[in-house]
Motif scaffolding. Sequence first.
Motif, PDB file in Angstrom:
ATOM      1  N   VAL A 183      10.208  10.553 -38.576  1.00 24.73           N
ATOM      2  CA  VAL A 183       9.330  10.621 -37.551  1.00 24.73           C
ATOM      3  C   VAL A 183       8.115  11.395 -37.937  1.00 24.73           C
ATOM      4  N   LEU A 186       4.019  10.742 -36.663  1.00 27.02           N
ATOM      5  CA  LEU A 186       3.965   9.858 -35.679  1.00 27.02           C
ATOM      6  C   LEU A 186       3.293  10.797 -34.241  1.00 27.02           C
ATOM      7  N   THR A 187       2.618   9.746 -33.753  1.00 30.04           N
ATOM      8  CA  THR A 187       1.868  10.267 -32.605  1.00 30.04           C
ATOM      9  C   THR A 187       2.732  10.546 -31.666  1.00 30.04           C
ATOM     10  N   ALA A 188       2.230  11.326 -30.305  1.00 26.01           N
ATOM     11  CA  ALA A 188       3.115  11.618 -29.280  1.00 26.01           C
ATOM     12  C   ALA A 188       3.880  10.270 -28.690  1.00 26.01           C
ATOM     13  N   GLU A 190       3.959   7.442 -29.989  1.00 23.92           N
ATOM     14  CA  GLU A 190       4.773   6.939 -30.805  1.00 23.92           C
ATOM     15  C   GLU A 190       6.255   7.475 -30.958  1.00 23.92           C
ATOM     16  N   ARG A 191       6.249   8.775 -30.684  1.00 21.49           N
ATOM     17  CA  ARG A 191       7.528   9.392 -30.764  1.00 21.49           C
ATOM     18  C   ARG A 191       8.331   9.166 -29.421  1.00 21.49           C
ATOM     19  N   VAL A 194       9.853   5.908 -29.567  1.00 18.41           N
ATOM     20  CA  VAL A 194      11.262   5.960 -30.259  1.00 18.41           C
ATOM     21  C   VAL A 194      12.254   6.397 -29.358  1.00 18.41           C
ATOM     22  N   ALA A 195      12.175   7.572 -28.813  1.00 21.75           N
ATOM     23  CA  ALA A 195      12.823   8.143 -27.865  1.00 21.75           C
ATOM     24  C   ALA A 195      13.441   7.255 -26.978  1.00 21.75           C
ATOM     25  N   GLN A 256      20.510  16.358 -35.095  1.00 22.15           N
ATOM     26  CA  GLN A 256      19.441  16.983 -34.655  1.00 22.15           C
ATOM     27  C   GLN A 256      19.560  18.089 -33.801  1.00 22.15           C
TER      28      GLN A 256
END
Length: 275
Positions: A183, A186-188, A190-191, A194-195, A256
């Motif tokens: 990750v 990645l931009t906020a 995009e993150r 993903v989440a 994580q």
Amino acid sequence: GVVGTLAFHPPARTLQTRARGAVSLARRPLARGKIGVVSSANASSEKMKDLSPPRMLPAVVTEPSSPSPKGLTCVLIHGWPDSPLMWSSQVAALTDAGHRCIAIPLPCYYPDDTAANLRGVTLPTFDTAVEDTVVTIESLTTRREHPVVLVCHDWGCVVGYRLQRKHPRLVRAVCALDVGADVAGLTAKERLFVAAYQGWLLAALAIGGDVGDWMTTRFARLSNAPSLRPGGLDFERGGTIPHRRNWPYLRFWQEQLARARRKGEDVGGGVGGGV
């Protein structure tokens, strides 16, 4: 997926393996250019519940159509929600060039899913997947074929990189495509995406059953997964993707959280020690 019928044959050598559940295979060579699935499917369902690592995974082995003196052994590891059959085009090109190909499934993925998805079977981790992959490579190759070239996609990259780090003697090179768990950069927004989608797949895994399968399949359709297209593996098997294929997302987030917890304990210990 692959359209057409696969030829199932034992590999060209008798396998000597320390893997649990592996069967003894007779010496019967693959014809050049033929595809074979090496599995322990002859074992009973109850016996196959003993899937504790390290064990041999049911790999798809393809011999070169014209072996080359400079030919390499290429080990291909797929990602979510695919199977070894996703590599059909790459395997065709590699074997035509004289290389031997061994496409290994992630644990719980086809063709490992029949036994691995039985009730009561523990979900894999990335570390157990690495050890299973090592056993499979060592069982299907000779020392003269070492080191091998790893070709990895998505979550398969996590397995491949860890294998390279833990067993460097086995790996000549790594080709990584669409790296899973990466990750960085990645931009906020995009993150957040993903989440959100990983949260959906984690929920599907937790819910399980037909609902979990539906949730997993729904997202796979939205992401245009090749295995659900006409001619693809899951399309031919009823158009459903089992929820247990989502195990890499669970293990990734568990790792994580464990890493964050250790980091917090280290910081706390350092502050306490300085007071």
